[in-house]
Scaffold this motif. Structure first.
Motif, PDB file in Angstrom:
ATOM      1  N   VAL A 126      -0.579   5.282   0.146  1.00 39.96           N
ATOM      2  CA  VAL A 126       0.805   4.951   0.514  1.00 39.96           C
ATOM      3  C   VAL A 126       1.555   6.145   1.106  1.00 39.96           C
ATOM      4  N   THR A 127       0.955   7.328   1.006  1.00 38.62           N
ATOM      5  CA  THR A 127       1.554   8.514   1.632  1.00 38.62           C
ATOM      6  C   THR A 127       0.692   9.016   2.795  1.00 38.62           C
ATOM      7  N   HIS A 128      -0.222   8.172   3.251  1.00 37.29           N
ATOM      8  CA  HIS A 128      -1.158   8.534   4.321  1.00 37.29           C
ATOM      9  C   HIS A 128      -0.399   8.861   5.607  1.00 37.29           C
ATOM     10  N   ALA A 129      -0.943   9.797   6.384  1.00 35.91           N
ATOM     11  CA  ALA A 129      -0.323  10.189   7.660  1.00 35.91           C
ATOM     12  C   ALA A 129      -0.319   9.055   8.671  1.00 35.91           C
ATOM     13  N   ASP A 130      -1.278   8.147   8.561  1.00 34.12           N
ATOM     14  CA  ASP A 130      -1.326   7.002   9.460  1.00 34.12           C
ATOM     15  C   ASP A 130      -0.431   5.906   8.873  1.00 34.12           C
ATOM     16  N   PRO A 131       0.694   5.595   9.519  1.00 36.73           N
ATOM     17  CA  PRO A 131       1.623   4.609   8.964  1.00 36.73           C
ATOM     18  C   PRO A 131       1.006   3.224   8.779  1.00 36.73           C
ATOM     19  N   ALA A 132       0.005   2.869   9.576  1.00 36.78           N
ATOM     20  CA  ALA A 132      -0.638   1.552   9.434  1.00 36.78           C
ATOM     21  C   ALA A 132      -1.415   1.479   8.117  1.00 36.78           C
ATOM     22  N   ILE A 133      -2.114   2.558   7.785  1.00 33.44           N
ATOM     23  CA  ILE A 133      -2.851   2.602   6.511  1.00 33.44           C
ATOM     24  C   ILE A 133      -1.871   2.570   5.349  1.00 33.44           C
ATOM     25  N   ALA A 134      -0.831   3.377   5.439  1.00 33.44           N
ATOM     26  CA  ALA A 134       0.168   3.411   4.367  1.00 33.44           C
ATOM     27  C   ALA A 134       0.791   2.031   4.156  1.00 33.44           C
ATOM     28  N   LYS A 135       1.100   1.340   5.233  1.00 28.49           N
ATOM     29  CA  LYS A 135       1.720   0.008   5.136  1.00 28.49           C
ATOM     30  C   LYS A 135       0.761  -1.006   4.538  1.00 28.49           C
ATOM     31  N   ARG A 136      -0.495  -0.992   4.966  1.00 30.85           N
ATOM     32  CA  ARG A 136      -1.471  -1.938   4.402  1.00 30.85           C
ATOM     33  C   ARG A 136      -1.645  -1.713   2.900  1.00 30.85           C
ATOM     34  N   ALA A 137      -1.746  -0.468   2.494  1.00 30.43           N
ATOM     35  CA  ALA A 137      -1.912  -0.163   1.066  1.00 30.43           C
ATOM     36  C   ALA A 137      -0.657  -0.554   0.287  1.00 30.43           C
ATOM     37  N   PHE A 138       0.501  -0.255   0.854  1.00 28.83           N
ATOM     38  CA  PHE A 138       1.772  -0.601   0.203  1.00 28.83           C
ATOM     39  C   PHE A 138       1.899  -2.112   0.056  1.00 28.83           C
ATOM     40  N   ASP A 139       1.599  -2.842   1.125  1.00 29.88           N
ATOM     41  CA  ASP A 139       1.688  -4.304   1.072  1.00 29.88           C
ATOM     42  C   ASP A 139       0.726  -4.879   0.033  1.00 29.88           C
ATOM     43  N   ALA A 140      -0.466  -4.326  -0.053  1.00 31.34           N
ATOM     44  CA  ALA A 140      -1.428  -4.790  -1.061  1.00 31.34           C
ATOM     45  C   ALA A 140      -0.891  -4.511  -2.467  1.00 31.34           C
ATOM     46  N   MET A 141      -0.373  -3.307  -2.685  1.00 29.73           N
ATOM     47  CA  MET A 141       0.178  -2.944  -3.990  1.00 29.73           C
ATOM     48  C   MET A 141       1.300  -3.888  -4.403  1.00 29.73           C
ATOM     49  N   MET A 142       2.127  -4.279  -3.454  1.00 32.44           N
ATOM     50  CA  MET A 142       3.289  -5.124  -3.768  1.00 32.44           C
ATOM     51  C   MET A 142       2.883  -6.495  -4.311  1.00 32.44           C
ATOM     52  N   THR A 143       1.636  -6.890  -4.148  1.00 30.84           N
ATOM     53  CA  THR A 143       1.169  -8.181  -4.665  1.00 30.84           C
ATOM     54  C   THR A 143       0.539  -8.052  -6.055  1.00 30.84           C
ATOM     55  N   MET A 144       0.435  -6.847  -6.566  1.00 26.86           N
ATOM     56  CA  MET A 144      -0.333  -6.594  -7.786  1.00 26.86           C
ATOM     57  C   MET A 144       0.550  -6.405  -9.010  1.00 26.86           C
ATOM     58  N   THR A 145      -0.056  -6.660 -10.145  1.00 28.48           N
ATOM     59  CA  THR A 145       0.506  -6.261 -11.436  1.00 28.48           C
ATOM     60  C   THR A 145      -0.230  -4.973 -11.786  1.00 28.48           C
ATOM     61  N   LYS A 146      -1.411  -5.075 -12.424  1.00 25.55           N
ATOM     62  CA  LYS A 146      -2.267  -3.897 -12.607  1.00 25.55           C
ATOM     63  C   LYS A 146      -2.908  -3.613 -11.250  1.00 25.55           C
ATOM     64  N   ILE A 147      -3.025  -2.341 -10.898  1.00 27.37           N
ATOM     65  CA  ILE A 147      -3.574  -1.973  -9.594  1.00 27.37           C
ATOM     66  C   ILE A 147      -5.076  -2.228  -9.553  1.00 27.37           C
ATOM     67  N   ASP A 148      -5.501  -2.878  -8.469  1.00 25.29           N
ATOM     68  CA  ASP A 148      -6.901  -3.189  -8.210  1.00 25.29           C
ATOM     69  C   ASP A 148      -7.402  -2.186  -7.173  1.00 25.29           C
ATOM     70  N   VAL A 149      -8.208  -1.231  -7.630  1.00 27.55           N
ATOM     71  CA  VAL A 149      -8.683  -0.160  -6.751  1.00 27.55           C
ATOM     72  C   VAL A 149      -9.465  -0.711  -5.565  1.00 27.55           C
ATOM     73  N   ALA A 150     -10.349  -1.688  -5.795  1.00 30.81           N
ATOM     74  CA  ALA A 150     -11.148  -2.255  -4.698  1.00 30.81           C
ATOM     75  C   ALA A 150     -10.239  -2.901  -3.641  1.00 30.81           C
ATOM     76  N   ALA A 151      -9.190  -3.567  -4.063  1.00 28.98           N
ATOM     77  CA  ALA A 151      -8.274  -4.194  -3.119  1.00 28.98           C
ATOM     78  C   ALA A 151      -7.500  -3.137  -2.321  1.00 28.98           C
ATOM     79  N   ILE A 152      -7.145  -2.040  -2.961  1.00 27.29           N
ATOM     80  CA  ILE A 152      -6.475  -0.962  -2.235  1.00 27.29           C
ATOM     81  C   ILE A 152      -7.426  -0.337  -1.219  1.00 27.29           C
ATOM     82  N   GLU A 153      -8.677  -0.115  -1.627  1.00 25.85           N
ATOM     83  CA  GLU A 153      -9.673   0.422  -0.701  1.00 25.85           C
ATOM     84  C   GLU A 153      -9.916  -0.517   0.477  1.00 25.85           C
TER      85      GLU A 153
END
Length: 159
Positions: A126-153
């Motif tokens: 979520v702090t990645h230099a590439d804003p597209a990567i940061a946004k994808r990870a952030f959007d995935a996180m926003m759907t989670m309760t406990k963080i799913d590492v595989a889904a973030i990857e």
């Protein structure tokens, strides 16, 4: 004595909470229990007044101050985890001991203290230099309760 110590207010349960944290997290311990030398608004002489403890190396003092000041999400411990197994271990320990789940990796223990159980891969994404990567990870996180590492990857990879 430490120059700076976090003071956490409890309603008579400081020793119970500190003992749980010491059992659950590495580099954590209960180092002293102090009893009240006299009666006080939330207790009597001889009751546990304060508990010196550490959580993941952070010095803390648990104060049995009574019900006046409950914990809130304005303060939380953020625990960086290395993988899904470590994330699950801490999350489940808190939830299974009377805690409650929240969103985006947050949970609350049975004493009302908030915890962010945050895989390092999420923090980096979520702090990645590439804003597209940061946004994808952030959007995935926003759907989670406990963080799913595989889904973030997967989000990092654009899948």
């Amino acid at each position: 004595m430490n120059k700076n110590t976090l003071c956490l207010w409890y309603n008579g349960t400081a020793l119970e909470a500190a003992t749980f944290y010491a059992r659950t997290f590495p580099n954590s311990a209960v180092t002293a229990v102090h009893h009240a030398p006299g009666d006080f608004p939330a207790g009597k002489q001889g009751d546990v007044l304060t508990v010196d403890f550490s959580v993941l190396g952070i010095p803390c003092l648990g104060l049995n101050g009574g019900p006046a000041f409950p914990h809130s999400e304005a303060f939380s411990f953020q625990v960086a985890t290395d993988d899904q197994a470590e994330t699950d271990r801490y999350w489940n320990a808190i939830i299974d001991n009377g805690g409650q789940a929240s969103a985006c990796g947050w949970c609350k223990d049975k004493w009302g203290v908030s915890w962010q159980i945050t895989p390092r891969v999420l923090s980096a994404a979520v702090t990645h230099a590439d804003p597209a990567i940061a946004k994808r990870a952030f959007d995935a996180m926003m759907t989670m309760t406990k963080i799913d590492v595989a889904a973030i990857e997967a989000a990092i990879a654009g899948r």
